[in-house]
Design an enzyme around this catalytic site. Structure first.
Site, short mmCIF file in Angstrom:
data_model
loop_
_atom_site.label_atom_id
_atom_site.label_comp_id
_atom_site.label_asym_id
_atom_site.label_seq_id
_atom_site.Cartn_x
_atom_site.Cartn_y
_atom_site.Cartn_z
N GLU A 1 3.30 -3.67 28.26
CA GLU A 1 3.68 -4.31 29.65
C GLU A 1 2.73 -5.17 29.90
O GLU A 1 3.11 -6.15 30.61
CB GLU A 1 3.69 -2.84 30.72
N GLY B 1 1.29 5.28 1.78
CA GLY B 1 0.66 6.10 2.84
C GLY B 1 0.76 7.64 2.11
O GLY B 1 1.12 7.89 0.99
N GLY C 1 0.81 -1.22 -0.09
CA GLY C 1 -0.15 -0.20 0.09
C GLY C 1 0.91 1.23 -0.07
O GLY C 1 1.89 1.20 -0.02
N GLU D 1 -7.94 -1.03 38.65
CA GLU D 1 -8.60 -1.81 37.66
C GLU D 1 -7.92 -3.08 37.78
O GLU D 1 -8.44 -4.38 37.67
CB GLU D 1 -8.43 -1.35 36.40
N ASP E 1 -7.13 11.25 10.24
CA ASP E 1 -7.29 10.58 8.91
C ASP E 1 -7.88 9.21 9.07
O ASP E 1 -7.38 8.24 8.35
CB ASP E 1 -6.19 10.64 8.28
#
Length: 491
Positions: free
Chosen positions: A394, A44, A42, A360, A158
């Site tokens: 991590e 960019g 592709g 969490e 984008d």
């Protein structure tokens, strides 16, 4: 005329002047010596993306290499530095992974994670449209990645199906956001820009009025979900100007034939994302709590596995050489194992920032039946970095199955990471430099103490055989490593 050619040759041959932070990451080697670069995948904003394979026979993982002509960016090095800085900062299951960067006389080469499933755009063209369940899964992953970016004040600017890759060709493949060439860090909404950036179909109305902010990504997500559900863009026309006029009027409809069987909740989801008022447009974190997403994903919410959480607890007792080796071994994970760990990461990340906080983590450990007192919890987080929370990589390094430390192919990759000068051995200085690059400031004495745990403190040069001895059964490491070095074990 001859002078012009000479000046061009001089410009093409010289190294670009990057900031100290970025220049320390660049390898000034011929990338062809390390990678077999294959066909174009592709293009960019600044370069071509090609598929590549490592020339190391023990590294079977494929890579994507973005090659940027230096003459295209020599006067705007700040743009490339910005892209590199952001790629090094972001870390999420649904954002493309950046590995390393090379510079040669003509190009800057970024070595990145390979996605083999193609663009979401191509799959959309092939399918025509998605079911609500399929679209909800994609949008949950996309908004999770956007929430991570926005938590660090980064706007992609984008977002479109062409910049969303499918990790594999599997039906339930992960998606990955790519191409950070236009991405930028914002400190506040409404930053002025003189140019309309991004693709016309996906651009937010405030961008057309030269006002940029994080919420422009949310608008793009609204356009994407509209297309997934209907197979058509909400704003269309024969020219960019016609499309822009429709966007400024928020002129779209969810009442056509293709919308007859679409739920009202889905239509409301589109509506809140395509709110023309950028200041009151829903955030990525709030969008992830929308009823349309929650109802269609509630049956797929994974349980937090006890064995994964137990590995996190074990990780706090590992020294930093082992921890950094585990960071390298992440590259060797198979897709099914990554998928399992990604599910656990998302389930722990309750606030959708792409980071796991102490609260969490404690909740996750408790729900899995793994006991860790407050002091141990802080020690675990401290072992990752100084931020007091875990990022995605991590977490993977902590949660990876320790069987990978018996994988000699993986250990060879880690060995070559520490042996950056390709001498065939690692010095204590190599260990220190590698750990410093990873954010751990360690003295030679501290490295020496770590090596002493394996009886290797008196080795000035650590060959692959000794490196493996740190992780593998000493009775078998000598036999296995001969196939990598072709030499007898050095005791």
């Amino acid at each position: 005329m001859g002078t012009g050619k000479s000046e061009k040759s001089k410009r093409e041959g010289r190294s670009l002047e990057f900031s100290k932070e970025v220049s320390g990451l660049i390898r000034h080697n011929n990338i062809q010596e390390f990678y077999n670069i294959q066909g174009v995948m592709g293009r960019g904003h600044f370069g071509t993306v090609k598929r590549a394979q490592s020339r190391d026979p023990h590294d079977t993982k494929g890579y994507a290499i973005k090659s940027i002509p230096k003459n295209k960016i020599e006067y705007r090095i700040d743009l490339l530095e910005r892209e590199l800085g952001l790629l090094m900062t972001v870390d999420h299951p649904n954002i493309i992974k950046f590995y390393e960067v090379y510079e040669d006389p003509q190009y800057i080469h970024l070595v990145m994670e390979l996605c083999t499933g193609g663009e979401l755009f191509d799959q959309l063209i092939s399918k025509g449209r998605y079911t609500e369940a399929e679209a909800a899964k994609i949008m949950h992953s996309l908004l999770s990645a956007v929430a991570h970016l926005h938590s660090m004040e980064i706007a992609h600017r984008d977002l479109k199906p062409e910049n969303i890759m499918l990790s594999t060709s599997d039906e339930d493949s992960e998606i990955k956001i790519i191409d950070f060439g236009l991405a930028k860090k914002y400190l506040e909404e409404g930053s002025g820009e003189n140019t309309v950036l991004g693709s016309s179909y996906y651009v937010a109305p405030e961008v057309l009025q030269n006002s940029y902010g994080l919420s422009c990504d949310i608008w793009s997500c609204g356009v994407i979900v509209f297309m997934l559900l209907s197979g058509k863009p909400p704003f269309d026309g024969n020219s960019d100007m016609t499309i822009y006029q429709q966007i400024l009027k928020t002129n779209y409809s969810t009442s056509g034939l293709e919308w007859e069987k679409i739920s009202e909740e889905a239509k409301d989801f589109v509506k809140v994302l395509l709110n023309p008022d950028s200041k009151n447009r829903i955030t990525a974190q709030a969008a992830l709590e929308h009823p349309w997403l929650n109802k269609r994903l509630e049956d797929t919410t994974p349980k937090i596995e006890r064995k994964v959480m137990k590995r996190l607890k074990q990780h706090m007792h590992a020294n930093k050489i082992v921890k950094e080796t585990l960071n390298i071994l992440i590259r060797t994970l198979k897709q099914d194992e990554i998928k399992q760990l990604n599910n656990t990461f998302r389930e722990l990340d309750k606030d959708h920032t792409g980071f796991i906080t102490a609260t969490e983590l404690e909740q996750g450990l408790t729900s899995a039946g793994v006991n860790l007192d407050g002091e141990e919890l802080q020690e675990l987080l401290k072992g990752a970095d100084s931020s007091g929370k875990l990022n995605y990589s991590e977490f993977l390094a902590m949660a990876i199955d320790r069987k990978h430390l018996e994988n000699t192919d993986g250990l060879w990759l880690a060995f070559k990471y520490f042996d950056i000068e390709n001498h065939g051995y690692i010095t204590k200085e190599n260990f220190s430099n590698a750990l410093n690059r990873a954010g751990w400031e360690l003295s030679k004495n501290e490295v020496n103490d770590m090596l002493a745990e394996y009886g290797l403190e008196n080795h000035d040069k650590l060959y692959f055989e000794q490196f493996c001895k740190m992780f593998q059964d000493p009775k078998r490491y000598g036999q296995i490593t001969r196939m990598y070095t072709g030499k007898a074990s050095r005791q």
